[in-house]
Design an enzyme around this catalytic site. Structure first.
Site, short mmCIF file in Angstrom:
data_model
loop_
_atom_site.label_atom_id
_atom_site.label_comp_id
_atom_site.label_asym_id
_atom_site.label_seq_id
_atom_site.Cartn_x
_atom_site.Cartn_y
_atom_site.Cartn_z
N CYS A 56 -0.11 -1.29 -0.12
CA CYS A 56 -0.21 0.17 0.09
C CYS A 56 0.93 1.08 -0.02
CB CYS A 56 -0.93 -0.46 0.75
SG CYS A 56 -1.99 -1.71 1.06
N GLY B 29 -5.35 -10.33 1.43
CA GLY B 29 -4.96 -10.32 2.63
C GLY B 29 -4.21 -12.07 2.54
N CYS C 142 -13.94 -0.37 6.99
CA CYS C 142 -12.66 -0.89 6.32
C CYS C 142 -12.95 -0.11 4.90
CB CYS C 142 -13.62 -2.63 6.19
SG CYS C 142 -13.90 -3.51 7.46
#
Ligand SMILES: [Zn+2]
Lengths: 146, 377
Positions: free
Chosen positions: B79, B116, B199
């Site tokens: 990120c 993930g 989120c």
């Protein structure tokens, strides 16, 4: 009994050892130079101090630890049964582990950070590999109040 | 070494563009940034192009806007990819090798599920050895903080209320919607304490910046130029729980400290901050990691409204990743775009009054962190 009845479960993680008698135990690697733990068996150097070839096997004297953090997981990757409690535990005589916290109500009122837990080894929720082998994995359980 | 300026910067409105390619999304942002700088692609001497899920995206973008054989570096840094592209561009100018460098970040994520990386084993580990999902990972980071300083579910939810409120003033945010506290806390629980509104959203997005040397900046005119006072990148040092529990704090602390030292700017000098609120649980931690307040003071800073629009040090006036959306490799440059927009006095309804200095931060799990400090030229 046939040979297949004697098939032992396989370790789900490199820090789990299954003895010929079927008893599973924890075995970590510990750096002789700086005492850092590793969960991997095939290390060539230490990530904490940089020492080479310094790791020796370490069997923790106890399986106790404290709950460092957790999340109650209600949505996971497709096909994964929910809810479950994902937890980080700091072992008293070993490294920190991530695993499922079980044997406790899955709500924040029931789970206290810093609570005492045991690391237990058990069947890996009936998950098997392509050959149908069973596995043994680690779980956390609250230490029963005396 | 040359000072480095941002001469042009742009981001596309983040959203869902299933009919466009990553290259096309990137091309839109690049042309926007070039127009903003008053330059053309023929002025660009080298390119740093970030993309996590597609390879060789830099060349694909140039194929859309003009390809003349210049060096292109494609990079991926989770990120922090976009911010890393900017840092590489900054270094390329500082050395004196280049005067005009393009940094671009693109991600196309429509249709992607929860992110993930489960641990390697012969059997599936998710739900057996805890969760490797991003919502759970950042929930655990938040609960670690909760154990230390007593932050509550409600405190974390309040972060989402604030950032979604900010988004209502940002036409480039994917979600522009007020979410009162009851709505945030009552939404679907993803990974306690992160509900759905806590989120960040998987979206398609692109952002680009044109960095120039001091010489070039003066030639172009410093009117809207933004000076990069610091560009810092750090990785996670050894820590006993890492990577079982990814350490999102240390790298941020290191990169922030480096940035403050490099610029000689004190956290109290900042007028606004865009930080990596990939999940609401992360924002409070970063208040302290970025030294916006003392240890254990993040809840007070939030509850006192200091980080809300109109407050002393507004955080995520763009709506943050929570509302703007989080197209992995574009995010870092989009955070810089927001800071630049305020420093230029062009942020409209959400403008931080007389903003002179701002900080942009990202964290890439695995883990790295980049911090940039920008100043109005
Ligand atoms: Zn060592």
């Amino acid at each position: 009994m046939t040979d297949t009845d004697l098939a032992l479960p396989l370790p789900a993680m490199p820090f789990i050892k299954v003895e010929p008698n079927g008893v599973a135990r924890l075995e970590f690697q510990k750096c002789t130079a700086c005492s850092a733990f590793s969960l991997e068996t095939n290390r060539i150097a230490c990530g904490k101090c940089g020492a080479r070839g310094s790791f020796v096997a370490h069997q923790p004297e106890t399986t106790t630890g404290t709950l460092h953090s957790y999340s109650i997981v209600h949505r996971s990757f497709p096909g994964v049964a929910v809810p479950f409690v994902s937890a980080i535990v700091d072992m008293d005589n070993g490294p920190s582990l991530k695993g499922n916290l079980r044997g406790i109500a899955q709500d924040p009122e029931s789970i206290s950070l810093g609570m005492a837990v045991n690391v237990v080894l058990d069947d890996a929720l009936n998950r098997k590999d392509d050959q149908g082998n069973s596995y043994v994995s680690h779980f956390f359980e609250p230490v029963a109040a005396k | 070494m040359s000072d480095v300026y941002i001469a042009g910067i742009d981001m596309i409105k983040f959203g869902r563009y299933p009919d466009k390619t990553p290259a096309l999304l990137g091309a839109e942002a690049v042309l926007g940034a070039l127009d903003d700088a008053g330059l053309t692609i023929k002025d660009v001497q080298t390119v740093y192009s970030g993309c996590v899920f597609n390879s060789m995206n830099g060349q694909k973008i140039l194929q859309q806007v003009g390809a003349f054989g210049i060096p292109v570096t494609n990079l991926s840094n989770a990120c922090a990819t976009g911010a890393t592209a900017v840092r590489d561009a900054w270094m390329a100018i500082r050395t004196g090798d280049y005067d005009v460098v393009l940094a671009v970040g693109v991600e196309q994520m429509t249709g992607m599920g929860m992110l993930g990386g489960p641990r390697a084993s012969a059997i599936p580990t998710e739900g057996l050895m805890g969760s490797a999902s991003m919502p759970a990972t950042f929930a655990e980071a938040g609960m670690e903080y909760a154990a230390k300083y007593g932050a509550t579910f409600e405190n974390f939810a309040s972060v989402a209320v604030k950032n979604h409120h900010h988004s209502t003033f940002n036409p480039k945010a994917m979600l522009q919607k007020e979410t009162p506290l009851e709505m945030v806390m009552g939404a679907e629980m993803i990974a306690y304490p992160n509900t759905k509104f806590m989120c960040s959203i998987n979206v398609d997005g692109a952002a680009a910046a044109i960095l120039v040397s001091e010489r070039k900046a003066k030639e172009l005119g410093l009117g809207r130029a933004v000076r990069i006072r610091a560009s810092a990148l750090a990785s996670d040092p050894w820590q006993e729980r890492n990577p079982q529990m990814p350490d999102i704090n240390s790298a941020t602390r290191l990169s922030a400290q480096q940035a403050y030292e490099m610029s000689g700017i004190d956290p109290s000098d900042l007028d606004l901050v865009e930080l990596h609120d990939c999940f609401a649980t992360a924002e409070l931690l970063h208040y302290e990691n970025l030294q916006l307040c003392g240890e254990g003071e993040a809840v007070r800073l939030l509850e006192d409204g200091e980080t809300t629009i109109g407050g002393r040090i507004p955080v995520n006036l763009s709506g943050g990743l929570l509302s703007k959306g989080h197209p992995i490799a574009a995010t870092g440059i989009a955070n810089l775009y927001e800071v630049c927009t305020h420093l230029r006095g062009e942020a409209g309804q959400r403008q931080q009054p007389s903003a002179k200095i701002g900080l942009a931060h990202v964290v890439g799990l695995g883990t790295c962190s980049a911090v940039h400090i920008l100043e109005k030229a």
